[in-house]
Design a protein around this motif. Structure first.
Motif, PDB file in Angstrom:
ATOM      1  N   GLU A 257      25.674 -44.997  10.391  1.00 60.67           N
ATOM      2  CA  GLU A 257      24.609 -44.452   9.536  1.00 60.67           C
ATOM      3  C   GLU A 257      25.135 -43.321   8.660  1.00 60.67           C
ATOM      4  O   GLU A 257      24.841 -43.245   7.468  1.00 60.67           O
ATOM      5  N   LEU A 260      27.211 -44.733   5.820  1.00 62.34           N
ATOM      6  CA  LEU A 260      26.425 -45.357   4.750  1.00 62.34           C
ATOM      7  C   LEU A 260      25.750 -44.296   3.880  1.00 62.34           C
ATOM      8  O   LEU A 260      25.751 -44.381   2.651  1.00 62.34           O
ATOM      9  N   LYS A 261      25.216 -43.270   4.515  1.00 61.28           N
ATOM     10  CA  LYS A 261      24.568 -42.198   3.746  1.00 61.28           C
ATOM     11  C   LYS A 261      25.586 -41.463   2.871  1.00 61.28           C
ATOM     12  O   LYS A 261      25.303 -41.124   1.724  1.00 61.28           O
ATOM     13  N   VAL A 293      17.555 -44.051   0.622  1.00 63.69           N
ATOM     14  CA  VAL A 293      18.504 -44.338   1.707  1.00 63.69           C
ATOM     15  C   VAL A 293      19.309 -43.077   2.047  1.00 63.69           C
ATOM     16  O   VAL A 293      19.572 -42.777   3.202  1.00 63.69           O
ATOM     17  N   PHE A 298      17.021 -43.469   9.216  1.00 66.53           N
ATOM     18  CA  PHE A 298      17.015 -44.921   9.430  1.00 66.53           C
ATOM     19  C   PHE A 298      16.274 -45.243  10.726  1.00 66.53           C
ATOM     20  O   PHE A 298      16.040 -44.366  11.546  1.00 66.53           O
ATOM     21  N   THR A 336      13.848 -55.027   7.472  1.00 65.03           N
ATOM     22  CA  THR A 336      14.196 -53.875   6.624  1.00 65.03           C
ATOM     23  C   THR A 336      13.290 -53.748   5.402  1.00 65.03           C
ATOM     24  O   THR A 336      13.048 -52.647   4.939  1.00 65.03           O
ATOM     25  N   CYS A 342      13.296 -49.662   5.441  1.00 65.45           N
ATOM     26  CA  CYS A 342      14.462 -48.786   5.347  1.00 65.45           C
ATOM     27  C   CYS A 342      15.600 -49.439   6.138  1.00 65.45           C
ATOM     28  O   CYS A 342      15.360 -50.388   6.890  1.00 65.45           O
ATOM     29  N   PRO A 343      16.840 -48.958   5.970  1.00 68.55           N
ATOM     30  CA  PRO A 343      17.931 -49.519   6.765  1.00 68.55           C
ATOM     31  C   PRO A 343      17.611 -49.421   8.259  1.00 68.55           C
ATOM     32  O   PRO A 343      17.034 -48.434   8.710  1.00 68.55           O
ATOM     33  N   THR A 345      18.998 -50.411  12.339  1.00 68.17           N
ATOM     34  CA  THR A 345      20.042 -50.905  13.233  1.00 68.17           C
ATOM     35  C   THR A 345      19.400 -51.656  14.383  1.00 68.17           C
ATOM     36  O   THR A 345      18.507 -51.132  15.045  1.00 68.17           O
ATOM     37  N   VAL A 374      20.353 -53.762   5.892  1.00 72.03           N
ATOM     38  CA  VAL A 374      19.794 -53.031   4.747  1.00 72.03           C
ATOM     39  C   VAL A 374      18.889 -53.938   3.915  1.00 72.03           C
ATOM     40  O   VAL A 374      19.106 -55.143   3.863  1.00 72.03           O
ATOM     41  N   PHE A 434      24.986 -53.792  -2.330  1.00 81.03           N
ATOM     42  CA  PHE A 434      23.896 -52.872  -2.006  1.00 81.03           C
ATOM     43  C   PHE A 434      23.809 -51.714  -3.006  1.00 81.03           C
ATOM     44  O   PHE A 434      22.724 -51.364  -3.451  1.00 81.03           O
TER      45      PHE A 434
END
Ligand code: 4AD
Ligand code: MG
Length: 456
Positions: A257, A260-261, A293, A298, A336, A342-343, A345, A374, A434
């Motif tokens: 996470e 990705l952020k 995002v 997340f 998602t 939102c993203p 997991t 995502v 993405f």
């Protein structure tokens, strides 16, 4: 000779300049009686530099008049405040040299070519606005990935491209053979002694390094002979695979996470002009979604909970949702895009649908796997905590019909100082789709390889 100034630098500069040299390719040209307007692009940024060339210039007839879209030029001149709207600076040419003319059938004359057509000219498409932007973002994201891991003390390991093992156990690999002689050699004539393949993942080799250097990552090409004709699968793609010793599934999910952020935040900052272009022409609302995002927390949900959510959704899916089946892209996208928005997991998957190396959970039914999903794409990251217990790893291998002899070195890691460890794989092209909003994986790869197509 003067050194070339990239157009990006000129357009950002604070002040006018007596002389500068720019070199690039003509995007458009308009001639009037007294002068020509030439727009050139050198790939350093999306914007063109506008150049005014007076008809009184030395050599105007030979070097300015014959310039057409696609020709290459070298232009010296003064940087002056722009008369027109849109940009701050333009160039008043003092000398123009045509380096290479463009024949009249240059294919990128007009706007609005289809993506399919542009794929058929993969050698020229980087000269278009869209592909220039895509490949600038691709370069920046590669840099940012190294920055993310290097700043956190991860060591970059080069795992082999030619390998004997099938990490994911899917059996969808490209075989490596030599071209020596007329016959392609297989079996007894194997170049390396044993059969070898192009790697599907650097993970197993990565684990050996994590079990010595603690925090490592790989970043390289991977190959899969899946016959999937989707917009999200390529036969050759790049993967980033961190592997962390003394780490469990929760820390692994945290890292994915955070990564990705970090990447989303960096692309918003460093590629603002290109993202505005994507937002306008490719995927409306892209920037807002990326900001979201970057800023929002997340979601996390177990596979079991995800299956329940999907079953209760009242949605009709093409593939039925059942405990024990793989989540399909439509299910991932529902979670998602519609449910959590939102993203998200998803973790702890049934052991039957996951590879042998994942750590068995205490329930005996699930493994410590996780997929980061995502909106718009579905799975972008797949990872797990690894089975570090020798006896259980051996059981898993038996259940997956694997010969321990083939993985003796992998098993050894559990015999000499085994530690809990975890990691994941980020699909580089999925990340690019993405952050750019580009819908087909073929359009974020310089020279895509997909079933039936390996041109250029
Ligand atoms: O989920 P995957 O198969 O996981 C692994 O390979 C693990 N060994 C990773 C690890 O734990 N070190 O692949 C990881 C990611 C996927 O989430 C997806 O983003 C991407 O790689 N990917 C593909 N991208 C493009 N084309 C394909 N055919 C892909 N297959 C996987
Ligand atoms: Mg996966």
């Amino acid at each position: 000779m003067m050194t070339r100034t990239p157009v990006a630098e000129i357009l950002k500069s604070e002040s006018a300049a007596e002389t500068a040299l720019v070199q690039g390719w003509v995007r458009t040209k308009r001639d009037s009686k007294a002068f020509s307007f030439i727009e050139i692009n050198d790939g350093s940024c999306l914007s063109n530099l506008q150049i005014v060339a007076d008809a009184t210039l030395d050599g105007y007839d030979e070097s300015v008049l014959p310039l057409t879209t696609g020709a290459s030029v070298s232009i010296e001149g003064k940087i002056i405040p722009s008369q027109g709207k849109g940009q701050q600076w333009e160039m008043q040419a003092t000398s123009v040299t045509m380096l290479g003319e463009a024949e009249s059938d240059f294919p990128l004359q007009k706007k609005g070519h289809s993506m399919e057509f542009l794929r058929s000219i993969a050698h020229l498409r980087p000269r278009s606005n869209l592909f220039g932007a895509v490949f600038r973002v691709r370069s920046r994201m590669a840099y940012s990935i190294h920055r993310f891991f290097q700043e956190r003390g991860f060591l970059y390991v080069h795992t082999p491209i030619i390998t004997g093992s099938d990490c994911e156990g899917a059996g969808e690999m490209f075989r490596v053979v030599t071209t020596a002689g007329e016959e392609i050699k297989l079996g007894d004539d194997e170049f390396f002694g044993d059969p070898t393949y192009l790697t599907v993942s650097g993970q197993l080799e990565g684990e050996t390094f994590a079990c010595a250097l603690s925090n490592i990552y790989t970043f390289g090409p991977t190959f899969r002979a899946e016959n999937s004709h989707t917009s999200r699968h390529a036969s050759e793609f790049w993967m980033i695979e961190p592997e962390i010793a003394f780490c469990d599934l929760n820390q692994d999910m945290d890292l994915a996470e955070e990564m990705l952020k970090f990447l989303v935040s960096d692309v918003l900052e460093s590629c603002a002009e290109d993202l505005q272009f994507f937002d306008r022409f490719i995927d409306k609302g892209l920037i807002e979604r990326l900001e979201w995002v970057r800023d929002r927390k997340f979601e996390r949900v177990s596979y079991t909970e995800a299956v329940e959510l999907l079953q209760k959704s009242g949605q009709t899916f093409e593939y039925p949702v059942e405990y024990g089946a793989n989540l399909q892209s439509e299910h991932e996208r529902y979670l998602t895009e519609t449910h959590f928005q939102c993203p998200t997991t998803v973790y702890n998957y049934p052991k039957e649908i996951k590879p042998f190396y994942m750590r068995r959970n205490d329930d005996g039914k699930t493994v410590a796997a996780m997929d980061l999903l995502v909106p718009g794409i579905g799975e972008i990251v797949g990872g797990s905590q690894r089975e570090e217990r020798l006896t259980i790893l051996r059981e898993n291998m038996k259940e997956h019909d694997l010969q321990e002899d083939d993985y003796w070195w992998y098993v050894d890691l559990r015999r000499y100082g085994s530690v809990p460890h975890a990691g994941f794989g980020l699909g580089f092209e999925r990340l690019l789709m993405f952050v750019t909003g580009v819908a087909n994986i073929r359009d974020v790869i310089p020279f895509p390889r997909t079933p039936g197509s390996a041109d250029f």
